[in-house]
Write a protein that holds these residues in place. Sequence first.
Motif, PDB file in Angstrom:
ATOM      1  N   SER A  14       0.858  -1.191   0.000  1.00  0.00           N
ATOM      2  CA  SER A  14       0.000   0.000   0.000  1.00  0.00           C
ATOM      3  C   SER A  14       0.889   1.233   0.000  1.00  0.00           C
ATOM      4  N   TYR A  15       0.327   2.361  -0.474  1.00  0.00           N
ATOM      5  CA  TYR A  15       1.121   3.585  -0.587  1.00  0.00           C
ATOM      6  C   TYR A  15       0.368   4.770   0.025  1.00  0.00           C
ATOM      7  N   ALA A  16       1.155   5.655   0.602  1.00  0.00           N
ATOM      8  CA  ALA A  16       0.629   6.920   1.121  1.00  0.00           C
ATOM      9  C   ALA A  16       1.497   8.039   0.544  1.00  0.00           C
ATOM     10  N   VAL A  17       0.821   9.053  -0.031  1.00  0.00           N
ATOM     11  CA  VAL A  17       1.561  10.136  -0.710  1.00  0.00           C
ATOM     12  C   VAL A  17       1.060  11.492  -0.225  1.00  0.00           C
ATOM     13  N   GLN A  18       2.009  12.382   0.064  1.00  0.00           N
ATOM     14  CA  GLN A  18       1.686  13.774   0.427  1.00  0.00           C
ATOM     15  C   GLN A  18       2.075  14.677  -0.732  1.00  0.00           C
TER      16      GLN A  18
ATOM     17  N   GLU B  54      -5.365  32.016  -9.391  1.00  0.00           N
ATOM     18  CA  GLU B  54      -4.263  32.971  -9.324  1.00  0.00           C
ATOM     19  C   GLU B  54      -3.924  33.273  -7.872  1.00  0.00           C
ATOM     20  N   PRO B  55      -2.629  33.316  -7.505  1.00  0.00           N
ATOM     21  CA  PRO B  55      -1.485  33.036  -8.361  1.00  0.00           C
ATOM     22  C   PRO B  55      -1.363  31.544  -8.673  1.00  0.00           C
ATOM     23  N   GLN B  56      -0.633  31.226  -9.719  1.00  0.00           N
ATOM     24  CA  GLN B  56      -0.486  29.842 -10.131  1.00  0.00           C
ATOM     25  C   GLN B  56       0.372  29.080  -9.122  1.00  0.00           C
ATOM     26  N   LEU B  57      -0.087  27.892  -8.788  1.00  0.00           N
ATOM     27  CA  LEU B  57       0.607  27.056  -7.825  1.00  0.00           C
ATOM     28  C   LEU B  57       1.350  25.924  -8.534  1.00  0.00           C
ATOM     29  N   THR B  58       2.341  25.392  -7.853  1.00  0.00           N
ATOM     30  CA  THR B  58       3.108  24.258  -8.367  1.00  0.00           C
ATOM     31  C   THR B  58       2.973  23.095  -7.414  1.00  0.00           C
ATOM     32  N   ALA B  59       2.664  21.917  -7.967  1.00  0.00           N
ATOM     33  CA  ALA B  59       2.495  20.723  -7.135  1.00  0.00           C
ATOM     34  C   ALA B  59       3.802  19.925  -7.102  1.00  0.00           C
ATOM     35  N   GLU B  60       4.097  19.333  -5.925  1.00  0.00           N
ATOM     36  CA  GLU B  60       5.290  18.507  -5.789  1.00  0.00           C
ATOM     37  C   GLU B  60       5.017  17.372  -4.795  1.00  0.00           C
ATOM     38  N   ILE B  61       5.771  16.298  -4.961  1.00  0.00           N
ATOM     39  CA  ILE B  61       5.658  15.166  -4.032  1.00  0.00           C
ATOM     40  C   ILE B  61       6.505  15.490  -2.802  1.00  0.00           C
ATOM     41  N   ALA B  62       5.855  15.665  -1.681  1.00  0.00           N
ATOM     42  CA  ALA B  62       6.583  15.955  -0.447  1.00  0.00           C
ATOM     43  C   ALA B  62       7.024  14.675   0.257  1.00  0.00           C
ATOM     44  N   LYS B  63       6.117  13.668   0.285  1.00  0.00           N
ATOM     45  CA  LYS B  63       6.444  12.369   0.910  1.00  0.00           C
ATOM     46  C   LYS B  63       5.746  11.243   0.152  1.00  0.00           C
ATOM     47  N   ALA B  64       6.350  10.092   0.137  1.00  0.00           N
ATOM     48  CA  ALA B  64       5.742   8.888  -0.450  1.00  0.00           C
ATOM     49  C   ALA B  64       6.238   7.691   0.344  1.00  0.00           C
ATOM     50  N   GLN B  65       5.316   6.947   0.926  1.00  0.00           N
ATOM     51  CA  GLN B  65       5.681   5.815   1.767  1.00  0.00           C
ATOM     52  C   GLN B  65       4.982   4.547   1.297  1.00  0.00           C
ATOM     53  N   ARG B  66       5.796   3.480   1.177  1.00  0.00           N
ATOM     54  CA  ARG B  66       5.239   2.162   0.864  1.00  0.00           C
ATOM     55  C   ARG B  66       5.189   1.369   2.176  1.00  0.00           C
ATOM     56  N   TYR B  67       4.058   0.717   2.411  1.00  0.00           N
ATOM     57  CA  TYR B  67       3.942  -0.023   3.675  1.00  0.00           C
ATOM     58  C   TYR B  67       3.113  -1.302   3.471  1.00  0.00           C
TER      59      TYR B  67
END
Length: 207
Positions: A152-156, A194-207
């Motif tokens: 299973s995965y958990a992503v922030q 507006e303003p335009q936002l940027t998305a990024e992977i902060a954390k990703a955990q496999r468990y």
Amino acid sequence: MDTHRTRTASRRAPLAAVAMALAPLLGTATLAACGADDGGDTTSSASVRPSAPATASFTGSAPSALRSLAESAKASVSAAASSASARASEFEASVSAEAARAGAAAEKELKGVDGRGNATADVSLTGKPRAQTGGLLAVVVNITNRSGDTASYAVQVDFRDPDGKVVETRYVGAEDLAPGERAQPLAVSRKPSEPQLTAEIAKAQRY
């Protein structure tokens, strides 16, 4: 005596005939003179002048062309805004309760994770066209189980503004993925466009 009267009558007869002949002409001249006294131009006195329309029965006022255009533009903008809001609401409603539950589980799992987690290599982001999201910023979180076991995965996912500040955080998850199996949950920002936002992977955990 009778001869004198006869001559006098004979002299008066031509004069009477001349007077009778001149009578119509003298009448015409008199009428013309009267016409000249009235204004001197019989044609002008006979012309018809248009009268102003009666406005007493009019009600209201004619709309201004500029006002009509402004009201039309305002109505169009209002209708467009309402339509965009409706599309955004429909898109958010399409996110299932199961996805919301998986997001809550992912947030709980990541609370005990230090650093960025052990599965950042298994996760990537793909932008989703705003035309399909009602104008909202949404990203597809591509999760692929690259391990040899079911996991299973958990992503922030963090959304940052142009200054690099995190202004919003979303959590997504995928449960019980078989080896090589892929899941694609959505991370949706509810911030203004507006303003335009940027998305990024902060954390990703496999468990």
